[in-house]
Scaffold this motif. Structure first.
Motif, PDB file in Angstrom:
ATOM      1  N   SER A  34       7.303   0.513  -7.593  1.00 40.00           N
ATOM      2  CA  SER A  34       6.254   0.906  -6.588  1.00 40.00           C
ATOM      3  C   SER A  34       6.364   0.395  -5.332  1.00 40.00           C
ATOM      4  O   SER A  34       6.638   0.875  -4.436  1.00 40.00           O
ATOM      5  CB  SER A  34       4.901   0.576  -7.266  1.00 40.00           C
ATOM      6  OG  SER A  34       3.793   0.866  -6.431  1.00 40.00           O
TER       7      SER A  34
ATOM      8  N   TYR B 232       7.647   1.605  -1.677  1.00 36.14           N
ATOM      9  CA  TYR B 232       6.751   1.766  -0.624  1.00 36.14           C
ATOM     10  C   TYR B 232       7.440   1.157   0.729  1.00 36.14           C
ATOM     11  O   TYR B 232       7.234   1.751   1.789  1.00 36.14           O
ATOM     12  CB  TYR B 232       5.612   0.775  -0.669  1.00 36.14           C
ATOM     13  CG  TYR B 232       4.514   0.759   0.322  1.00 36.14           C
ATOM     14  CD1 TYR B 232       3.607   1.859   0.590  1.00 36.14           C
ATOM     15  CD2 TYR B 232       4.469  -0.543   0.901  1.00 36.14           C
ATOM     16  CE1 TYR B 232       2.751   1.883   1.513  1.00 36.14           C
ATOM     17  CE2 TYR B 232       3.546  -0.297   2.334  1.00 36.14           C
ATOM     18  CZ  TYR B 232       2.712   0.785   2.339  1.00 36.14           C
ATOM     19  OH  TYR B 232       1.778   0.810   3.341  1.00 36.14           O
TER      20      TYR B 232
ATOM     21  N   TYR C 180      -0.022   8.884   6.347  1.00 41.94           N
ATOM     22  CA  TYR C 180       0.306   8.457   4.932  1.00 41.94           C
ATOM     23  C   TYR C 180      -0.093   7.123   4.386  1.00 41.94           C
ATOM     24  O   TYR C 180      -0.009   6.814   3.635  1.00 41.94           O
ATOM     25  CB  TYR C 180       1.612   8.865   4.745  1.00 41.94           C
ATOM     26  CG  TYR C 180       2.316  10.286   4.855  1.00 41.94           C
ATOM     27  CD1 TYR C 180       1.772  11.033   3.689  1.00 41.94           C
ATOM     28  CD2 TYR C 180       2.663  10.774   5.930  1.00 41.94           C
ATOM     29  CE1 TYR C 180       1.978  12.623   3.823  1.00 41.94           C
ATOM     30  CE2 TYR C 180       2.978  12.190   6.089  1.00 41.94           C
ATOM     31  CZ  TYR C 180       2.711  13.069   5.161  1.00 41.94           C
ATOM     32  OH  TYR C 180       2.977  14.446   5.313  1.00 41.94           O
ATOM     33  N   LEU C 181      -0.194   6.471   5.703  1.00 40.95           N
ATOM     34  CA  LEU C 181      -0.150   4.893   5.458  1.00 40.95           C
ATOM     35  C   LEU C 181      -1.304   4.275   6.195  1.00 40.95           C
ATOM     36  O   LEU C 181      -1.831   3.362   6.527  1.00 40.95           O
ATOM     37  CB  LEU C 181       0.810   4.155   6.113  1.00 40.95           C
ATOM     38  CG  LEU C 181       2.310   4.502   5.536  1.00 40.95           C
ATOM     39  CD1 LEU C 181       3.317   3.708   6.229  1.00 40.95           C
ATOM     40  CD2 LEU C 181       2.144   4.405   4.165  1.00 40.95           C
TER      41      LEU C 181
ATOM     42  N   TRP D 295      -3.127   0.790   5.507  1.00 43.96           N
ATOM     43  CA  TRP D 295      -2.377  -0.350   6.131  1.00 43.96           C
ATOM     44  C   TRP D 295      -2.674  -0.641   7.203  1.00 43.96           C
ATOM     45  O   TRP D 295      -2.468  -1.722   7.937  1.00 43.96           O
ATOM     46  CB  TRP D 295      -0.855  -0.276   5.635  1.00 43.96           C
ATOM     47  CG  TRP D 295      -0.557   0.008   4.175  1.00 43.96           C
ATOM     48  CD1 TRP D 295      -0.220   1.091   3.501  1.00 43.96           C
ATOM     49  CD2 TRP D 295      -1.013  -0.868   3.156  1.00 43.96           C
ATOM     50  NE1 TRP D 295      -0.153   1.017   2.121  1.00 43.96           N
ATOM     51  CE2 TRP D 295      -0.630  -0.306   1.888  1.00 43.96           C
ATOM     52  CE3 TRP D 295      -1.567  -2.141   2.923  1.00 43.96           C
ATOM     53  CZ2 TRP D 295      -0.817  -0.839   0.533  1.00 43.96           C
ATOM     54  CZ3 TRP D 295      -1.654  -2.839   1.659  1.00 43.96           C
ATOM     55  CH2 TRP D 295      -1.409  -2.296   0.440  1.00 43.96           C
TER      56      TRP D 295
ATOM     57  N   TRP E  55      -3.633   7.749   0.779  1.00 42.11           N
ATOM     58  CA  TRP E  55      -3.281   6.397  -0.090  1.00 42.11           C
ATOM     59  C   TRP E  55      -4.396   5.682  -0.216  1.00 42.11           C
ATOM     60  O   TRP E  55      -4.618   4.964  -1.215  1.00 42.11           O
ATOM     61  CB  TRP E  55      -2.119   5.810   0.769  1.00 42.11           C
ATOM     62  CG  TRP E  55      -1.803   4.415   0.141  1.00 42.11           C
ATOM     63  CD1 TRP E  55      -2.358   3.428   0.250  1.00 42.11           C
ATOM     64  CD2 TRP E  55      -0.539   4.308  -0.714  1.00 42.11           C
ATOM     65  NE1 TRP E  55      -1.646   2.536  -0.481  1.00 42.11           N
ATOM     66  CE2 TRP E  55      -0.618   3.119  -1.061  1.00 42.11           C
ATOM     67  CE3 TRP E  55       0.590   5.354  -1.000  1.00 42.11           C
ATOM     68  CZ2 TRP E  55       0.428   2.444  -1.925  1.00 42.11           C
ATOM     69  CZ3 TRP E  55       1.503   4.831  -1.791  1.00 42.11           C
ATOM     70  CH2 TRP E  55       1.520   3.373  -2.174  1.00 42.11           C
ATOM     71  N   GLY E  56      -5.369   5.573   0.876  1.00 42.02           N
ATOM     72  CA  GLY E  56      -6.439   4.807   0.623  1.00 42.02           C
ATOM     73  C   GLY E  56      -7.436   5.236  -0.250  1.00 42.02           C
ATOM     74  O   GLY E  56      -7.999   4.658  -1.064  1.00 42.02           O
TER      75      GLY E  56
ATOM     76  N   GLY F  93      -5.964   4.656  -3.735  1.00 42.32           N
ATOM     77  CA  GLY F  93      -5.991   3.204  -3.966  1.00 42.32           C
ATOM     78  C   GLY F  93      -7.148   2.759  -4.380  1.00 42.32           C
ATOM     79  O   GLY F  93      -7.406   1.815  -5.527  1.00 42.32           O
TER      80      GLY F  93
ATOM     81  N   TRP G 225       0.313   7.700  -6.295  1.00 45.49           N
ATOM     82  CA  TRP G 225       0.927   6.398  -5.938  1.00 45.49           C
ATOM     83  C   TRP G 225      -0.005   5.347  -5.756  1.00 45.49           C
ATOM     84  O   TRP G 225       0.091   4.064  -6.235  1.00 45.49           O
ATOM     85  CB  TRP G 225       1.982   6.623  -5.149  1.00 45.49           C
ATOM     86  CG  TRP G 225       3.086   5.498  -4.669  1.00 45.49           C
ATOM     87  CD1 TRP G 225       3.009   4.754  -5.352  1.00 45.49           C
ATOM     88  CD2 TRP G 225       3.968   5.695  -3.803  1.00 45.49           C
ATOM     89  NE1 TRP G 225       4.098   3.712  -4.757  1.00 45.49           N
ATOM     90  CE2 TRP G 225       4.643   4.459  -3.870  1.00 45.49           C
ATOM     91  CE3 TRP G 225       4.084   6.469  -2.948  1.00 45.49           C
ATOM     92  CZ2 TRP G 225       5.783   4.177  -3.044  1.00 45.49           C
ATOM     93  CZ3 TRP G 225       5.426   6.317  -1.827  1.00 45.49           C
ATOM     94  CH2 TRP G 225       6.271   5.096  -2.183  1.00 45.49           C
ATOM     95  N   GLY G 226      -0.814   5.530  -4.756  1.00 48.19           N
ATOM     96  CA  GLY G 226      -1.847   4.426  -4.322  1.00 48.19           C
ATOM     97  C   GLY G 226      -2.810   4.288  -5.574  1.00 48.19           C
ATOM     98  O   GLY G 226      -3.023   3.072  -5.754  1.00 48.19           O
TER      99      GLY G 226
ATOM    100  N   TRP H 194      -2.143   0.474  -7.214  1.00 47.51           N
ATOM    101  CA  TRP H 194      -3.462  -0.466  -6.968  1.00 47.51           C
ATOM    102  C   TRP H 194      -4.004  -1.128  -8.419  1.00 47.51           C
ATOM    103  O   TRP H 194      -4.532  -1.882  -8.658  1.00 47.51           O
ATOM    104  CB  TRP H 194      -4.365  -0.182  -6.150  1.00 47.51           C
ATOM    105  CG  TRP H 194      -4.234   0.131  -4.854  1.00 47.51           C
ATOM    106  CD1 TRP H 194      -2.874  -0.103  -4.441  1.00 47.51           C
ATOM    107  CD2 TRP H 194      -5.027   0.060  -3.590  1.00 47.51           C
ATOM    108  NE1 TRP H 194      -2.807   0.159  -2.851  1.00 47.51           N
ATOM    109  CE2 TRP H 194      -4.241   0.181  -2.473  1.00 47.51           C
ATOM    110  CE3 TRP H 194      -6.283  -0.046  -3.504  1.00 47.51           C
ATOM    111  CZ2 TRP H 194      -4.754   0.092  -1.290  1.00 47.51           C
ATOM    112  CZ3 TRP H 194      -6.853   0.226  -2.310  1.00 47.51           C
ATOM    113  CH2 TRP H 194      -6.114   0.148  -1.110  1.00 47.51           C
TER     114      TRP H 194
END
Length: 193
Positions: free
Chosen positions: A7, A11, A29-30, A33, A46-47, A50, A102-103, A107
């Motif tokens: 994972s 990333y 996509y990020l 971050w 992603w957020g 997660g 994935w997120g 997490w």
């Protein structure tokens, strides 16, 4: 450590992976971050994944064993990482689905691991040390994966292959979790052995 290789290590290479499929910006996509950067639906994926993974895992840890949760998490992660390049090739919008998963699983992964460690080491009074060592192993896995992935890219390995290899590693970790679950079930069935 192997879970982090799959994972967190992959990333590290999400920008080249997305760029290899013609996307000019990895920012959507990020988004999580960066601080408030990004735009469009992809900025939240992603957020949202997660955050959902973080919120839902507590309830799941109360209902299922750590190895069973780890099995489910690693199977989802493995499938997601293997299918991500394919979906990116079809449409960047389709790739938002595995990135959200994935997120979520990324997490959520540490919670069942750390819960099992705390429970197992509670009688000895060193659960915090066990969790610390587990976190160290996760970061070691991330560093190893980033190093090996960088070497693979330097040797001209296609970035899509990194995602597939990371997915296979995740599936192997899932197999290990399944074997632990089976050993636990056999141990309960035969307590004298």
């Amino acid at each position: 450590m192997l879970a982090a290789i799959a994972s967190l290590g992959m990333y590290t290479f999400i920008a080249p992976l997305i760029g290899a499929h013609g996307e000019r910006s990895v920012t959507p996509y990020l988004w999580v971050w960066g601080v408030g950067v990004g735009r469009g639906c992809g900025a939240w994926v992603w957020g949202v994944g997660g955050v959902l993974g973080s919120f839902l895992i507590g309830t799941l840890v109360d209902r299922f064993s750590g190895p069973r949760l780890t099995l489910a998490i690693m199977l989802l992660l493995g499938i997601e990482l293997i299918t991500l390049p394919l979906l990116l090739g079809i449409s960047p919008w389709l790739a938002l689905i595995p990135i959200a998963l994935w997120g979520a699983v990324g997490w959520a992964l540490q919670v069942p691991q750390n819960n099992e460690l705390m429970t197992a080491r509670e009688p000895q009074g060193d659960g915090n040390l066990a969790v610390t060592l587990n976190e160290s192993a996760l970061y070691l896995g991330s560093a190893l994966s980033a190093s090996l992935g960088g070497l693979a890219l330097a040797l001209r390995m296609p970035v899509d292959a990194l995602s597939v290899v990371a997915g296979v590693v995740a599936l192997l970790v899932g197999m290990q979790a399944w074997l632990l679950t089976q050993a636990r079930v056999r141990g309960m069935a035969c307590p004298d052995s």
